[in-house]
Design a protein around this motif. Structure first.
Motif, PDB file in Angstrom:
ATOM      1  N   MET A 247       0.832  -1.206   0.000  1.00  0.00           N
ATOM      2  CA  MET A 247       0.000   0.000   0.000  1.00  0.00           C
ATOM      3  C   MET A 247       0.868   1.258   0.000  1.00  0.00           C
ATOM      4  O   MET A 247       0.548   2.251  -0.668  1.00  0.00           O
ATOM      5  N   ALA A 248       1.975   1.222   0.740  1.00  0.00           N
ATOM      6  CA  ALA A 248       2.889   2.365   0.753  1.00  0.00           C
ATOM      7  C   ALA A 248       3.506   2.569  -0.623  1.00  0.00           C
ATOM      8  O   ALA A 248       3.670   3.711  -1.085  1.00  0.00           O
TER       9      ALA A 248
ATOM     10  N   LEU B 257       0.110   7.184   6.067  1.00  0.00           N
ATOM     11  CA  LEU B 257      -1.173   6.559   6.399  1.00  0.00           C
ATOM     12  C   LEU B 257      -1.141   5.064   6.108  1.00  0.00           C
ATOM     13  O   LEU B 257      -1.643   4.252   6.900  1.00  0.00           O
ATOM     14  N   ALA B 258      -0.552   4.696   4.978  1.00  0.00           N
ATOM     15  CA  ALA B 258      -0.468   3.280   4.617  1.00  0.00           C
ATOM     16  C   ALA B 258       0.348   2.497   5.625  1.00  0.00           C
ATOM     17  O   ALA B 258       0.007   1.354   5.970  1.00  0.00           O
ATOM     18  N   LEU B 259       1.414   3.101   6.127  1.00  0.00           N
ATOM     19  CA  LEU B 259       2.289   2.411   7.075  1.00  0.00           C
ATOM     20  C   LEU B 259       1.703   2.308   8.475  1.00  0.00           C
ATOM     21  O   LEU B 259       2.119   1.464   9.260  1.00  0.00           O
ATOM     22  N   VAL B 260       0.725   3.157   8.772  1.00  0.00           N
ATOM     23  CA  VAL B 260       0.171   3.227  10.126  1.00  0.00           C
ATOM     24  C   VAL B 260      -1.207   2.592  10.241  1.00  0.00           C
ATOM     25  O   VAL B 260      -1.598   2.150  11.326  1.00  0.00           O
TER      26      VAL B 260
ATOM     27  N   ALA C 205      -6.801  10.049   3.169  1.00  0.00           N
ATOM     28  CA  ALA C 205      -7.408   8.844   3.747  1.00  0.00           C
ATOM     29  C   ALA C 205      -8.324   8.168   2.736  1.00  0.00           C
ATOM     30  O   ALA C 205      -8.367   6.934   2.655  1.00  0.00           O
ATOM     31  N   ASN C 206      -9.071   8.958   1.964  1.00  0.00           N
ATOM     32  CA  ASN C 206      -9.921   8.397   0.903  1.00  0.00           C
ATOM     33  C   ASN C 206      -9.088   7.534  -0.039  1.00  0.00           C
ATOM     34  O   ASN C 206      -9.474   6.405  -0.385  1.00  0.00           O
ATOM     35  N   LEU C 207      -7.949   8.088  -0.467  1.00  0.00           N
ATOM     36  CA  LEU C 207      -7.102   7.381  -1.427  1.00  0.00           C
ATOM     37  C   LEU C 207      -6.493   6.129  -0.821  1.00  0.00           C
ATOM     38  O   LEU C 207      -6.485   5.057  -1.448  1.00  0.00           O
ATOM     39  N   VAL C 208      -5.998   6.233   0.410  1.00  0.00           N
ATOM     40  CA  VAL C 208      -5.349   5.075   1.034  1.00  0.00           C
ATOM     41  C   VAL C 208      -6.370   3.989   1.357  1.00  0.00           C
ATOM     42  O   VAL C 208      -6.064   2.795   1.287  1.00  0.00           O
ATOM     43  N   LYS C 209      -7.589   4.367   1.698  1.00  0.00           N
ATOM     44  CA  LYS C 209      -8.634   3.355   1.878  1.00  0.00           C
ATOM     45  C   LYS C 209      -8.908   2.618   0.560  1.00  0.00           C
ATOM     46  O   LYS C 209      -9.172   1.413   0.557  1.00  0.00           O
TER      47      LYS C 209
ATOM     48  N   LYS D 124      -8.216  -1.607  -0.474  1.00  0.00           N
ATOM     49  CA  LYS D 124      -9.055  -2.533  -1.247  1.00  0.00           C
ATOM     50  C   LYS D 124      -8.349  -2.991  -2.518  1.00  0.00           C
ATOM     51  O   LYS D 124      -8.448  -4.169  -2.903  1.00  0.00           O
ATOM     52  N   VAL D 125      -7.657  -2.066  -3.177  1.00  0.00           N
ATOM     53  CA  VAL D 125      -6.931  -2.419  -4.397  1.00  0.00           C
ATOM     54  C   VAL D 125      -5.876  -3.478  -4.096  1.00  0.00           C
ATOM     55  O   VAL D 125      -5.723  -4.463  -4.838  1.00  0.00           O
TER      56      VAL D 125
END
Length: 266
Positions: free
Chosen positions: A122-123, A143-146, A207-211, A215-216
């Protein structure tokens, strides 16, 4: 911590890696870890500074982490509380590398990815995503790492555990609080708390993008396992259909689904 329900779609459907609203059957793991009773009243954050003799002293720098006035200490076997708390925290995070994602275990995948595997890719997604107006890619990487870091203590809670969403969030917040105590508090611990809450509440465009990347990454991993093991994992694709919030998320998901259709018909 109460969940911001406004951040969820009215048509929200839990994915295989998200909790359900069934009565709780999950037994919360014990938090009795050796790191959680450690106190660091004199935490010092150090940086290398070359002195006149050409050797290095370690000097605390309040501009790094906000832990107070400068105080020099020698790295002569006693690294100081900051080194101790950092290694305690990183050792606690080791379980993220070894804990396998339960959604794959429940589907009989041999040697499934770990929580850390999932967060790492994700990161990478955050790193390689194209520039978007108003989106801070560096924050997306953080955000991805946490976002799943509390699973170092509570583990990977899935729908099969029957934990309601609000209770899962409460458990993870409590675990995160303990982890930040291990880290010794201060600006970095505050930043981790802030990042986790931002993701949990879906309260920013990052946060929208990392969420979406969450899923991706899941459906990409599902496609890879389908290819590797010759199996069909429809559940993961059904649970994410129509749930992507951003253009990048929608585009990348469509590419994965297109490749999956081609592989299933070939």
């Amino acid at each position: 911590m109460a969940l911001n329900q406004s951040a969820l779609s009215p048509q929200y459907t839990p994915s295989p890696f998200h909790h359900s609203t069934n009565p709780p059957r999950f037994q919360r793991p014990s938090l009795k870890l050796p790191f959680l009773c450690i106190d660091h009243p004199n935490l010092v954050v150090g940086r290398a500074q070359i002195n006149k003799s050409g050797s290095e002293d370690i000097v605390s720098d309040p501009n790094i982490d906000g832990f107070g006035p400068k105080k020099a200490f020698q790295c002569d076997g006693d690294e100081g509380a900051s080194s101790s708390s950092a290694i305690d925290f990183l050792t606690l995070c080791h379980s993220l590398k070894t804990t396998k994602r339960k959604g794959w275990i429940n589907h009989g995948i041999e040697g499934p990815e770990s929580i850390a595997d999932h967060m790492y890719r994700m990161a990478l997604m955050s790193l390689i995503a194209g520039d978007n107006s108003g989106v801070n890619r560096e924050r997306c990487i953080k955000l991805a790492l946490v976002h799943d870091i509390a699973e170092a203590i509570v583990g990977d809670i899935t729908p099969s555990d029957g934990v309601p969403k609000v209770e899962k969030s409460r458990m993870e917040q409590a675990a995160l609080n303990e982890m930040c105590k291990v880290l010794g508090g201060g600006m970095r611990a505050d930043e981790i708390q802030e990042l986790w809450a931002e993701y949990e509440n879906n309260s920013s465009i990052e946060a929208n993008l990392v969420k979406d990347f969450d899923k991706v990454e899941m459906i990409l991993q599902a496609l890879e396992y389908e290819t590797e093991h010759g199996m069909v994992l429809d559940e993961f694709f059904v649970s994410t259909a129509g749930k992507f919030q951003t253009d990048i998320g929608k585009s990348w998901a469509a590419e994965i689904i297109s490749r999956r259709k081609s592989s299933l018909t070939s």
